[in-house]
Design a protein around this motif. Structure first.
Motif, PDB file in Angstrom:
ATOM      1  N   TRP A  19       0.842  -1.212   0.000  1.00  0.00           N
ATOM      2  CA  TRP A  19       0.000   0.000   0.000  1.00  0.00           C
ATOM      3  C   TRP A  19       0.870   1.253   0.000  1.00  0.00           C
ATOM      4  O   TRP A  19       0.576   2.218  -0.727  1.00  0.00           O
ATOM      5  CB  TRP A  19      -0.904  -0.035   1.228  1.00  0.00           C
ATOM      6  N   LEU A  20       1.955   1.237   0.773  1.00  0.00           N
ATOM      7  CA  LEU A  20       2.855   2.393   0.800  1.00  0.00           C
ATOM      8  C   LEU A  20       3.513   2.617  -0.560  1.00  0.00           C
ATOM      9  O   LEU A  20       3.612   3.757  -1.036  1.00  0.00           O
ATOM     10  CB  LEU A  20       3.922   2.199   1.872  1.00  0.00           C
ATOM     11  N   TYR A  21       3.981   1.552  -1.199  1.00  0.00           N
ATOM     12  CA  TYR A  21       4.604   1.697  -2.512  1.00  0.00           C
ATOM     13  C   TYR A  21       3.591   2.180  -3.552  1.00  0.00           C
ATOM     14  O   TYR A  21       3.878   3.086  -4.347  1.00  0.00           O
ATOM     15  CB  TYR A  21       5.197   0.367  -2.971  1.00  0.00           C
ATOM     16  N   GLU A  22       2.408   1.604  -3.520  1.00  0.00           N
ATOM     17  CA  GLU A  22       1.405   1.943  -4.534  1.00  0.00           C
ATOM     18  C   GLU A  22       0.883   3.371  -4.376  1.00  0.00           C
ATOM     19  O   GLU A  22       0.407   3.970  -5.349  1.00  0.00           O
ATOM     20  CB  GLU A  22       0.254   0.942  -4.456  1.00  0.00           C
ATOM     21  N   ASN A  23       0.969   3.913  -3.166  1.00  0.00           N
ATOM     22  CA  ASN A  23       0.443   5.252  -2.896  1.00  0.00           C
ATOM     23  C   ASN A  23       1.530   6.246  -2.510  1.00  0.00           C
ATOM     24  O   ASN A  23       1.234   7.275  -1.893  1.00  0.00           O
ATOM     25  CB  ASN A  23      -0.608   5.171  -1.781  1.00  0.00           C
ATOM     26  N   VAL A  24       2.766   5.962  -2.910  1.00  0.00           N
ATOM     27  CA  VAL A  24       3.879   6.799  -2.469  1.00  0.00           C
ATOM     28  C   VAL A  24       3.696   8.265  -2.867  1.00  0.00           C
ATOM     29  O   VAL A  24       4.072   9.181  -2.121  1.00  0.00           O
ATOM     30  CB  VAL A  24       5.226   6.247  -2.996  1.00  0.00           C
ATOM     31  N   GLY A  25       3.085   8.508  -4.007  1.00  0.00           N
ATOM     32  CA  GLY A  25       2.893   9.874  -4.461  1.00  0.00           C
ATOM     33  C   GLY A  25       1.783  10.611  -3.741  1.00  0.00           C
ATOM     34  O   GLY A  25       1.705  11.841  -3.802  1.00  0.00           O
ATOM     35  N   ALA A  26       0.916   9.863  -3.035  1.00  0.00           N
ATOM     36  CA  ALA A  26      -0.209  10.486  -2.329  1.00  0.00           C
ATOM     37  C   ALA A  26       0.060  10.675  -0.845  1.00  0.00           C
ATOM     38  O   ALA A  26      -0.636  11.449  -0.183  1.00  0.00           O
ATOM     39  CB  ALA A  26      -1.472   9.633  -2.511  1.00  0.00           C
ATOM     40  N   ILE A  27       1.045   9.968  -0.304  1.00  0.00           N
ATOM     41  CA  ILE A  27       1.325  10.033   1.124  1.00  0.00           C
ATOM     42  C   ILE A  27       2.332  11.145   1.400  1.00  0.00           C
ATOM     43  O   ILE A  27       3.457  11.119   0.914  1.00  0.00           O
ATOM     44  CB  ILE A  27       1.852   8.683   1.642  1.00  0.00           C
ATOM     45  N   THR A  28       1.899  12.113   2.159  1.00  0.00           N
ATOM     46  CA  THR A  28       2.741  13.274   2.457  1.00  0.00           C
ATOM     47  C   THR A  28       3.820  12.927   3.475  1.00  0.00           C
ATOM     48  O   THR A  28       5.015  13.160   3.235  1.00  0.00           O
ATOM     49  CB  THR A  28       1.875  14.426   2.998  1.00  0.00           C
ATOM     50  N   THR A  29       3.410  12.375   4.613  1.00  0.00           N
ATOM     51  CA  THR A  29       4.331  12.134   5.722  1.00  0.00           C
ATOM     52  C   THR A  29       4.112  10.733   6.268  1.00  0.00           C
ATOM     53  O   THR A  29       2.971  10.283   6.408  1.00  0.00           O
ATOM     54  CB  THR A  29       4.114  13.144   6.862  1.00  0.00           C
ATOM     55  N   LEU A  30       5.219  10.077   6.604  1.00  0.00           N
ATOM     56  CA  LEU A  30       5.170   8.741   7.171  1.00  0.00           C
ATOM     57  C   LEU A  30       5.651   8.805   8.616  1.00  0.00           C
ATOM     58  O   LEU A  30       6.767   9.276   8.892  1.00  0.00           O
ATOM     59  CB  LEU A  30       6.047   7.796   6.338  1.00  0.00           C
ATOM     60  N   ILE A  48      12.310   4.183   3.615  1.00  0.00           N
ATOM     61  CA  ILE A  48      13.436   4.807   2.905  1.00  0.00           C
ATOM     62  C   ILE A  48      13.007   5.214   1.496  1.00  0.00           C
ATOM     63  O   ILE A  48      13.356   6.306   1.017  1.00  0.00           O
ATOM     64  CB  ILE A  48      14.627   3.834   2.847  1.00  0.00           C
ATOM     65  N   PHE A  49      12.257   4.350   0.856  1.00  0.00           N
ATOM     66  CA  PHE A  49      11.776   4.644  -0.502  1.00  0.00           C
ATOM     67  C   PHE A  49      10.895   5.900  -0.491  1.00  0.00           C
ATOM     68  O   PHE A  49      11.097   6.820  -1.302  1.00  0.00           O
ATOM     69  CB  PHE A  49      10.996   3.442  -1.032  1.00  0.00           C
ATOM     70  N   HIS A  50       9.931   5.948   0.440  1.00  0.00           N
ATOM     71  CA  HIS A  50       9.046   7.101   0.517  1.00  0.00           C
ATOM     72  C   HIS A  50       9.825   8.378   0.810  1.00  0.00           C
ATOM     73  O   HIS A  50       9.617   9.417   0.169  1.00  0.00           O
ATOM     74  CB  HIS A  50       7.978   6.894   1.591  1.00  0.00           C
ATOM     75  N   ALA A  51      10.754   8.314   1.781  1.00  0.00           N
ATOM     76  CA  ALA A  51      11.516   9.509   2.151  1.00  0.00           C
ATOM     77  C   ALA A  51      12.306  10.054   0.976  1.00  0.00           C
ATOM     78  O   ALA A  51      12.406  11.272   0.780  1.00  0.00           O
ATOM     79  CB  ALA A  51      12.451   9.176   3.319  1.00  0.00           C
ATOM     80  N   THR A  52      12.873   9.159   0.162  1.00  0.00           N
ATOM     81  CA  THR A  52      13.686   9.584  -0.974  1.00  0.00           C
ATOM     82  C   THR A  52      12.826  10.123  -2.107  1.00  0.00           C
ATOM     83  O   THR A  52      13.143  11.163  -2.714  1.00  0.00           O
ATOM     84  CB  THR A  52      14.547   8.409  -1.477  1.00  0.00           C
ATOM     85  N   VAL A  53      11.729   9.432  -2.400  1.00  0.00           N
ATOM     86  CA  VAL A  53      10.847   9.874  -3.491  1.00  0.00           C
ATOM     87  C   VAL A  53      10.205  11.216  -3.175  1.00  0.00           C
ATOM     88  O   VAL A  53      10.155  12.118  -4.016  1.00  0.00           O
ATOM     89  CB  VAL A  53       9.765   8.809  -3.767  1.00  0.00           C
ATOM     90  N   ARG A  54       9.711  11.369  -1.919  1.00  0.00           N
ATOM     91  CA  ARG A  54       8.953  12.574  -1.575  1.00  0.00           C
ATOM     92  C   ARG A  54       9.791  13.646  -0.877  1.00  0.00           C
ATOM     93  O   ARG A  54       9.262  14.686  -0.473  1.00  0.00           O
ATOM     94  CB  ARG A  54       7.768  12.214  -0.657  1.00  0.00           C
ATOM     95  N   SER A  55      11.096  13.406  -0.712  1.00  0.00           N
ATOM     96  CA  SER A  55      11.974  14.367  -0.022  1.00  0.00           C
ATOM     97  C   SER A  55      11.401  14.758   1.334  1.00  0.00           C
ATOM     98  O   SER A  55      11.362  15.931   1.719  1.00  0.00           O
ATOM     99  CB  SER A  55      12.169  15.624  -0.884  1.00  0.00           C
ATOM    100  N   GLU A  56      10.981  13.746   2.089  1.00  0.00           N
ATOM    101  CA  GLU A  56      10.316  13.971   3.363  1.00  0.00           C
ATOM    102  C   GLU A  56      10.813  12.956   4.390  1.00  0.00           C
ATOM    103  O   GLU A  56      10.557  11.760   4.262  1.00  0.00           O
ATOM    104  CB  GLU A  56       8.794  13.836   3.213  1.00  0.00           C
ATOM    105  N   PRO A  57      11.543  13.386   5.408  1.00  0.00           N
ATOM    106  CA  PRO A  57      12.056  12.434   6.396  1.00  0.00           C
ATOM    107  C   PRO A  57      10.943  11.673   7.102  1.00  0.00           C
ATOM    108  O   PRO A  57       9.887  12.241   7.410  1.00  0.00           O
ATOM    109  CB  PRO A  57      12.808  13.332   7.387  1.00  0.00           C
TER     110      PRO A  57
END
Length: 323
Positions: A81-92, A183-192
């Motif tokens: 779910w995180l990978y499929e929605n990486v562009g929609a999730i602002t902060t993890l 790590i994938f989300h943080a890198t794609v969205r530039s969001e720690p």
């Protein structure tokens, strides 16, 4: 999006050292191929938080002392779910249950008249402490008051848990499959990724990420409501909640969120989205008859129904994030 090639759903239940360089390179490549912006540019009305509760090896990996049956499948569904929605999730966000050997809910804290420690899953009541059936090795007055407060608030009785989520130990770490998704989300969205520790005070349990079970003992503060985390979560338009266990830490967190939101603005309950297929309850103990309060799957199911009726959303990882 297609799942990244480094992700292997068959190994979600395994333990390995996270491959940060490999994952970050894959995320950079994916970002170059897709029109995606940093999380900081997400517009008002479309800011989404993903809030993972205790997605740690100690709860989610077979063989761990507090493994929750179903957690491997929950982790797989959540990671995808995180990978499929990486562009929609602002902060993890992730909470991290964080303990040491000598704490009030671990065997080493207590002894019986013969000097033996309680076995894991022993329940210690206020009457047990008052009668001397179990004696704390330190802080006797505080331990007596602690069990008294638990009895008064009626939410949980003191349970002795196996040693788990020990700071510095393997069981404390985020599940590797989830860490790589972070790590994938943080890198794609530039969001720690934001990590929140809980459970560090030796004199209180902390099922909820938002507050410990007891906040004051003998006039001394031992914890407080995490207003900073609450404000950070509610700054988003949606907060998707997942993790372990549905009947304990997830449920306690949701109940604390409900209480604080209703005290602030009940309309904000609609910001909370419970990913029901991304969490599992603790199995009930083998007791006959089984007290209703220990029928953890039913306790969790009823509570989730009540949270839905109160205004929270209950969804599945297969449901689209449509803003």
């Amino acid at each position: 999006m297609a799942l990244p090639t480094f992700y292997d759903r068959a190994k979600v239940g395994d333990v390995w050292i996270e491959r940060a360089g490999l994952v970050a390179e894959a995320a950079d490549a994916w970002r170059r191929q897709h029109p995606i912006t940093p999380s900081s540019s997400d517009r008002d009305g479309a800011r989404v938080a993903a809030f993972g509760i205790d997605c740690q090896i100690g709860f989610c990996t077979p063989g761990a002392s507090l493994f929750v049956p179903g957690a491997v499948e929950d982790t797989r569904r959540t990671a995808e779910w995180l990978y499929e929605n990486v562009g929609a999730i602002t902060t993890l966000f992730f909470s991290m249950d964080t303990h040491r050997v000598f704490q009030i809910f671990h065997p080493s804290w207590w002894t019986d008249a013969g000097g033996a420690h309680p076995a894991p899953f022993t329940v210690i009541s206020h009457d047990d402490v008052r009668a001397g059936r179990w004696t704390p090795r330190a802080h006797r007055d505080e331990a007596l008051e602690y069990t008294q407060q638990l009895a008064a608030n009626g939410r949980y009785v003191l349970t002795i848990w196996p040693y788990h989520a020990l700071l510095g130990g393997v069981s404390h770490a985020l599940v590797p499959a989830m860490m790589e998704a972070a790590i994938f989300h943080a890198t794609v969205r530039s969001e720690p990724t934001r990590f929140e520790t809980k459970g560090t005070h030796e004199l209180t349990e902390s099922y909820s990420v938002m507050a410990p079970e007891v906040r004051e003992l003998s006039g001394t503060r031992v914890g407080e409501f995490n207003t900073t985390l609450f404000d950070a979560l509610l700054a988003h338009d949606r907060v998707y909640v997942f993790g372990q266990a549905k009947s304990h830490c997830v449920l306690s967190t949701l109940l604390d969120l409900r209480a604080r939101i209703e005290a602030t603005d009940a309309a904000l309950l609609g910001k909370i989205w419970i990913l029901e297929d991304a969490m599992s309850p603790v199995p009930p103990p083998p007791l006959d008859p089984l007290p209703p309060t220990l029928d953890f799957p039913n306790v969790a199911a009823r509570a989730i129904d009540e949270l839905r009726a109160a205004g929270m959303h209950v969804v599945r990882t297969t449901d689209p994030i449509a803003l």
